[in-house]
Design a protein around this motif. Structure first.
Motif, PDB file in Angstrom:
ATOM      1  N   ALA A 256      -2.338   0.206   7.677  1.00 18.65           N
ATOM      2  CA  ALA A 256      -1.840  -0.912   6.874  1.00 18.65           C
ATOM      3  C   ALA A 256      -0.952  -1.816   7.723  1.00 18.65           C
ATOM      4  O   ALA A 256      -1.038  -3.050   7.639  1.00 18.65           O
ATOM      5  N   ALA A 257      -0.106  -1.194   8.578  1.00 27.54           N
ATOM      6  CA  ALA A 257       0.777  -1.984   9.443  1.00 27.54           C
ATOM      7  C   ALA A 257      -0.027  -2.827  10.431  1.00 27.54           C
ATOM      8  O   ALA A 257       0.338  -3.975  10.731  1.00 27.54           O
ATOM      9  N   MET A 258      -1.129  -2.282  10.934  1.00 27.19           N
ATOM     10  CA  MET A 258      -1.984  -3.037  11.851  1.00 27.19           C
ATOM     11  C   MET A 258      -2.544  -4.291  11.186  1.00 27.19           C
ATOM     12  O   MET A 258      -2.783  -5.308  11.839  1.00 27.19           O
ATOM     13  N   LEU A 259      -2.742  -4.207   9.870  1.00 33.24           N
ATOM     14  CA  LEU A 259      -3.262  -5.344   9.115  1.00 33.24           C
ATOM     15  C   LEU A 259      -2.145  -6.252   8.602  1.00 33.24           C
ATOM     16  O   LEU A 259      -2.409  -7.219   7.889  1.00 33.24           O
ATOM     17  N   GLY A 260      -0.899  -5.910   8.959  1.00 34.29           N
ATOM     18  CA  GLY A 260       0.219  -6.722   8.514  1.00 34.29           C
ATOM     19  C   GLY A 260       0.557  -6.525   7.046  1.00 34.29           C
ATOM     20  O   GLY A 260       1.091  -7.432   6.396  1.00 34.29           O
ATOM     21  N   LYS A 261       0.257  -5.340   6.523  1.00 34.60           N
ATOM     22  CA  LYS A 261       0.505  -5.060   5.112  1.00 34.60           C
ATOM     23  C   LYS A 261       1.364  -3.806   4.974  1.00 34.60           C
ATOM     24  O   LYS A 261       1.401  -2.979   5.877  1.00 34.60           O
ATOM     25  N   THR A 262       2.002  -3.665   3.829  1.00 38.07           N
ATOM     26  CA  THR A 262       2.621  -2.388   3.502  1.00 38.07           C
ATOM     27  C   THR A 262       1.516  -1.468   2.993  1.00 38.07           C
ATOM     28  O   THR A 262       0.414  -1.920   2.644  1.00 38.07           O
ATOM     29  N   LEU A 263       1.815  -0.166   2.945  1.00 40.38           N
ATOM     30  CA  LEU A 263       0.826   0.791   2.435  1.00 40.38           C
ATOM     31  C   LEU A 263       0.455   0.449   0.995  1.00 40.38           C
ATOM     32  O   LEU A 263      -0.719   0.520   0.611  1.00 40.38           O
ATOM     33  N   GLU A 264       1.448   0.077   0.192  1.00 40.77           N
ATOM     34  CA  GLU A 264       1.188  -0.255  -1.208  1.00 40.77           C
ATOM     35  C   GLU A 264       0.262  -1.461  -1.313  1.00 40.77           C
ATOM     36  O   GLU A 264      -0.670  -1.486  -2.122  1.00 40.77           O
ATOM     37  N   GLU A 265       0.489  -2.471  -0.473  1.00 40.95           N
ATOM     38  CA  GLU A 265      -0.361  -3.667  -0.492  1.00 40.95           C
ATOM     39  C   GLU A 265      -1.787  -3.320  -0.076  1.00 40.95           C
ATOM     40  O   GLU A 265      -2.757  -3.799  -0.664  1.00 40.95           O
ATOM     41  N   PHE A 266      -1.906  -2.460   0.925  1.00 38.26           N
ATOM     42  CA  PHE A 266      -3.224  -2.074   1.417  1.00 38.26           C
ATOM     43  C   PHE A 266      -4.016  -1.341   0.338  1.00 38.26           C
ATOM     44  O   PHE A 266      -5.188  -1.628   0.099  1.00 38.26           O
ATOM     45  N   LEU A 267      -3.356  -0.403  -0.356  1.00 39.56           N
ATOM     46  CA  LEU A 267      -4.050   0.384  -1.372  1.00 39.56           C
ATOM     47  C   LEU A 267      -4.338  -0.410  -2.639  1.00 39.56           C
ATOM     48  O   LEU A 267      -5.202  -0.036  -3.426  1.00 39.56           O
ATOM     49  N   LYS A 268      -3.608  -1.499  -2.845  1.00 37.90           N
ATOM     50  CA  LYS A 268      -3.807  -2.299  -4.046  1.00 37.90           C
ATOM     51  C   LYS A 268      -4.885  -3.373  -3.883  1.00 37.90           C
ATOM     52  O   LYS A 268      -5.229  -4.063  -4.835  1.00 37.90           O
ATOM     53  N   GLU A 269      -5.407  -3.528  -2.662  1.00 39.46           N
ATOM     54  CA  GLU A 269      -6.470  -4.505  -2.476  1.00 39.46           C
ATOM     55  C   GLU A 269      -7.622  -4.178  -3.412  1.00 39.46           C
ATOM     56  O   GLU A 269      -8.066  -3.045  -3.520  1.00 39.46           O
ATOM     57  N   GLU A 270      -8.116  -5.201  -4.078  1.00 37.22           N
ATOM     58  CA  GLU A 270      -9.100  -4.982  -5.142  1.00 37.22           C
ATOM     59  C   GLU A 270     -10.330  -4.242  -4.652  1.00 37.22           C
ATOM     60  O   GLU A 270     -10.866  -3.372  -5.325  1.00 37.22           O
ATOM     61  N   GLU A 271     -10.786  -4.574  -3.440  1.00 37.85           N
ATOM     62  CA  GLU A 271     -12.017  -3.946  -2.958  1.00 37.85           C
ATOM     63  C   GLU A 271     -11.781  -2.535  -2.440  1.00 37.85           C
ATOM     64  O   GLU A 271     -12.726  -1.819  -2.122  1.00 37.85           O
ATOM     65  N   MET A 272     -10.506  -2.103  -2.357  1.00 39.78           N
ATOM     66  CA  MET A 272     -10.200  -0.804  -1.786  1.00 39.78           C
ATOM     67  C   MET A 272      -9.885   0.255  -2.829  1.00 39.78           C
ATOM     68  O   MET A 272      -9.561   1.380  -2.507  1.00 39.78           O
ATOM     69  N   ASN A 273      -9.915  -0.101  -4.110  1.00 37.71           N
ATOM     70  CA  ASN A 273      -9.633   0.921  -5.110  1.00 37.71           C
ATOM     71  C   ASN A 273     -10.311   0.595  -6.431  1.00 37.71           C
ATOM     72  O   ASN A 273     -10.804  -0.519  -6.629  1.00 37.71           O
ATOM     73  N   THR A 274     -10.347   1.571  -7.303  1.00 38.63           N
ATOM     74  CA  THR A 274     -10.946   1.404  -8.622  1.00 38.63           C
ATOM     75  C   THR A 274     -10.039   2.039  -9.667  1.00 38.63           C
ATOM     76  O   THR A 274      -9.170   2.838  -9.338  1.00 38.63           O
ATOM     77  N   LEU A 275     -10.261   1.679 -10.912  1.00 36.19           N
ATOM     78  CA  LEU A 275      -9.507   2.277 -12.015  1.00 36.19           C
ATOM     79  C   LEU A 275     -10.499   3.084 -12.849  1.00 36.19           C
ATOM     80  O   LEU A 275     -11.477   2.544 -13.354  1.00 36.19           O
ATOM     81  N   LYS A 276     -10.233   4.392 -12.990  1.00 38.53           N
ATOM     82  CA  LYS A 276     -11.142   5.260 -13.729  1.00 38.53           C
ATOM     83  C   LYS A 276     -10.340   6.317 -14.460  1.00 38.53           C
ATOM     84  O   LYS A 276      -9.391   6.870 -13.909  1.00 38.53           O
ATOM     85  N   ASP A 277     -10.737   6.591 -15.711  1.00 36.47           N
ATOM     86  CA  ASP A 277     -10.065   7.598 -16.534  1.00 36.47           C
ATOM     87  C   ASP A 277      -8.560   7.334 -16.622  1.00 36.47           C
ATOM     88  O   ASP A 277      -7.753   8.253 -16.686  1.00 36.47           O
ATOM     89  N   GLY A 278      -8.202   6.051 -16.596  1.00 35.58           N
ATOM     90  CA  GLY A 278      -6.801   5.676 -16.742  1.00 35.58           C
ATOM     91  C   GLY A 278      -5.974   5.854 -15.490  1.00 35.58           C
ATOM     92  O   GLY A 278      -4.755   5.711 -15.526  1.00 35.58           O
ATOM     93  N   GLU A 279      -6.602   6.168 -14.334  1.00 33.82           N
ATOM     94  CA  GLU A 279      -5.858   6.404 -13.105  1.00 33.82           C
ATOM     95  C   GLU A 279      -6.379   5.523 -11.977  1.00 33.82           C
ATOM     96  O   GLU A 279      -7.582   5.274 -11.859  1.00 33.82           O
ATOM     97  N   ARG A 280      -5.448   5.057 -11.146  1.00 36.34           N
ATOM     98  CA  ARG A 280      -5.805   4.267  -9.976  1.00 36.34           C
ATOM     99  C   ARG A 280      -6.299   5.184  -8.875  1.00 36.34           C
ATOM    100  O   ARG A 280      -5.678   6.184  -8.539  1.00 36.34           O
ATOM    101  N   ARG A 281      -7.451   4.843  -8.330  1.00 37.56           N
ATOM    102  CA  ARG A 281      -8.036   5.656  -7.270  1.00 37.56           C
ATOM    103  C   ARG A 281      -8.136   4.852  -5.988  1.00 37.56           C
ATOM    104  O   ARG A 281      -8.363   3.652  -6.012  1.00 37.56           O
ATOM    105  N   GLY A 282      -7.990   5.539  -4.880  1.00 39.58           N
ATOM    106  CA  GLY A 282      -8.186   4.905  -3.586  1.00 39.58           C
ATOM    107  C   GLY A 282      -9.661   4.674  -3.337  1.00 39.58           C
ATOM    108  O   GLY A 282     -10.513   4.993  -4.172  1.00 39.58           O
ATOM    109  N   PRO A 283     -10.002   4.120  -2.190  1.00 39.23           N
ATOM    110  CA  PRO A 283     -11.405   3.802  -1.888  1.00 39.23           C
ATOM    111  C   PRO A 283     -12.278   5.048  -1.848  1.00 39.23           C
ATOM    112  O   PRO A 283     -11.851   6.103  -1.396  1.00 39.23           O
ATOM    113  N   SER A 284     -13.502   4.931  -2.326  1.00 35.84           N
ATOM    114  CA  SER A 284     -14.456   6.028  -2.242  1.00 35.84           C
ATOM    115  C   SER A 284     -14.850   6.238  -0.789  1.00 35.84           C
ATOM    116  O   SER A 284     -14.633   5.379   0.070  1.00 35.84           O
TER     117      SER A 284
END
Length: 513
Positions: A256-284
């Motif tokens: 995330a730091a290499m991309l100039g982002k915080t870890l939270e920003e990196f994981l919140k990118e829309e294409e990097m996670n999904t919402l399923k069963d009421g829980e936020r998931r990281g990338p498949s």
């Protein structure tokens, strides 16, 4: 009665010490739950105070209490608040070790030799210390082979049983739903005190995984040195790697730091996670594979451009040579690591019927990260559970029922396995089977925390006994799911274990013909 349970004045003293903190803390949590349940600030303040006090009490008492703290740190069943997990995380490998004179006496008594006769070098600073003993790095004399040496604490076997009985007595009052599981865990833990037996188990598991095609390509289990092992000393091959969870968290933060982002920003990118069963998931793992492929292509292109630039401009005054960027800079596919862990334990349970019943993150390493093809290292096989063929078949049928959401069959099978309640309600039994062996999320737990959900099941139909042969399978399931939750990679285990279950049932059908 208390003396019978605790075993000695020392055990009674330890019990009273635990109760002096445990009972008031439990009552404070219950008070907050009943009268201020929606006050987040009060909850957070209590978590911070209670977790800090709990850690100090664990360090004071050691013994089995360290094991419970480790279970908290690994978030077994997603049951512990983040503050507790973070506070207890030091117990994974930061428990103060015993002095070197105790270590030397244990090794020399166990092996019948002076340490200098066995080791070329021996690091007096332990690389890890936990509930049963501590681990040191060493080099064998003559062979120059790097090994690790597990040394058991002299007093630990004496203290452990009393500690477990203390917790069982506490749960009989505060959390009766956990009593049968604790009694089975007590039985299993008592097998940890013979390192010669662990040496045999380690050899068996390692051979099984080699035969199954898992080791050494996809994962690695250390090879023991039987001739240099005893009841209190175990010498084995050193696996060089970092603790898996630490390495994966560091990897995510680094990338995330290499991309100039915080870890939270990196994981919140829309294409990097999904919402399923009421829980936020990281990338498949599929999404992450594609992402890594793109980054690898950029890395190779950058290296090629750097080679050309270095060849053309090396003579120019002040030119700064472009550095080669290796594969170790690529992100790790966290989803694939979690899936590999679930699958290898599925193989141990369903194919071999011989599995590690204590797969907490402290027993998992990340190997070969620098090659760009990381593998998993699995260590510590003190708790190995063996299943009968009959139980493997029942468990396989359960996986099919869970995968197909066949609640009547889930209830029938869990009752057949030994689950007993006061009213024997099948609807609640099916829910217990789901949470114990398969998945836990907001949808399954009706939006409640898994611990609260289990307490509600207990209140509606009190548990009389649990399926003892499957308690440790449930523990493995909870630990693996807890790891997944901590990495934003929650899993439904039947999705992974169904293939093993169907193979078992197909083989059984063939045998009957």
């Amino acid at each position: 009665m208390m003396m019978d349970e605790m075993g000695s004045l020392e055990g009674l003293s330890r019990s009273l010490s635990f109760y002096s903190l445990g009972i008031p803390t439990y009552l404070r949590y219950r008070y907050l739950q009943h009268f201020h349940n929606d006050d987040e600030a009060r909850w957070q303040a209590l978590h911070e105070e209670a977790a800090a006090a709990g850690l100090e009490k664990i360090k004071e008492l050691r013994g089995f209490y360290i094991k419970t703290g480790q279970m908290c740190a690994t978030n077994v069943g997603n049951a512990f608040p983040p503050t507790w997990r973070k506070t207890m995380s030091v117990l994974q490998d930061g428990v103060p070790g015993k002095p070197m004179d105790v270590v030397r006496d244990t090794i020399e008594e166990g092996l019948g030799k002076k340490m200098e006769e066995v080791f070329e070098s021996f690091d007096p600073e332990p690389i890890g210390a936990a509930s049963i003993g501590q681990v040191h790095s060493a080099v064998l004399k003559g062979a120059g082979r790097k090994v690790v040496v597990k040394v058991q604490y002299p007093e630990v076997e004496r203290l452990f049983r009393g500690d477990v009985r203390t917790l069982i007595l506490f749960c009989k009052i505060a959390q009766p739903v956990h009593v049968p599981a604790l009694e089975e865990i007590e039985k299993q833990f008592m097998t940890e005190f013979d390192y010669l037996e662990e040496c045999r188990k380690l050899t068996t598991v390692r051979g099984n995984l080699v035969k199954g095609g898992w080791a050494p390509g996809r994962c690695q289990v250390p090879e023991p040195v039987p001739e240099l092992s005893s009841k209190n000393v175990l010498v084995m091959e050193e696996l060089e790697g970092a603790k898996l969870v630490d390495a994966l968290h560091a990897d995510a933060e680094r990338y995330a730091a290499m991309l100039g982002k915080t870890l939270e920003e990196f994981l919140k990118e829309e294409e990097m996670n999904t919402l399923k069963d009421g829980e936020r998931r990281g990338p498949s793992k599929e999404v992450m594979d594609a992402y890594i492929a793109v980054q690898d292509a950029k890395r190779r292109a950058s290296n090629l451009a750097g080679l050309v630039a270095n060849a053309v401009w090396f003579w120019w005054p002040g030119y700064e040579k472009k550095r080669w960027v290796g594969k170790e800079t690529l992100p790790i596919n966290h989803g694939r690591m979690v899936d590999e862990l679930i699958d290898v334990h599925g193989h141990e349970i369903f194919v071999d019927g011989y599995f590690n019943a204590d797969p907490h993150p402290g027993n998992m390493l990340l190997l070969d990260q620098e090659t760009g093809s990381p593998r998993i290292g699995l260590i510590d096989y003190g708790q190995v559970k063996e299943l009968t063929r009959e139980n493997i078949v029942i468990l396989s049928k359960m996986m099919v029922a869970l995968q197909e959401d066949n609640e009547p069959e889930m209830a029938r099978l869990i009752f057949e396995a030994g689950y007993k309640t006061k009213e024997m309600r099948p609807d609640l039994a099916a829910k217990y089977a789901r949470v114990s062996l398969d998945e836990d999320n907001k949808k399954v737990c009706n939006g409640k925390h898994v611990q609260v959900f289990m307490e509600e099941l207990e209140a509606q139909d009190p548990v009389v006994d649990l399926p003892r042969e499957f308690v440790m399978v449930g523990r493995v399931s909870l630990m693996l799911r807890g790891l997944g939750h901590s990495l934003k990679q929650p899993r439904r285990l039947s999705d992974h274990w169904i293939k093993y279950a169907r193979a078992v049932l197909k083989e059984e059908e063939t045998r009957r013909r």
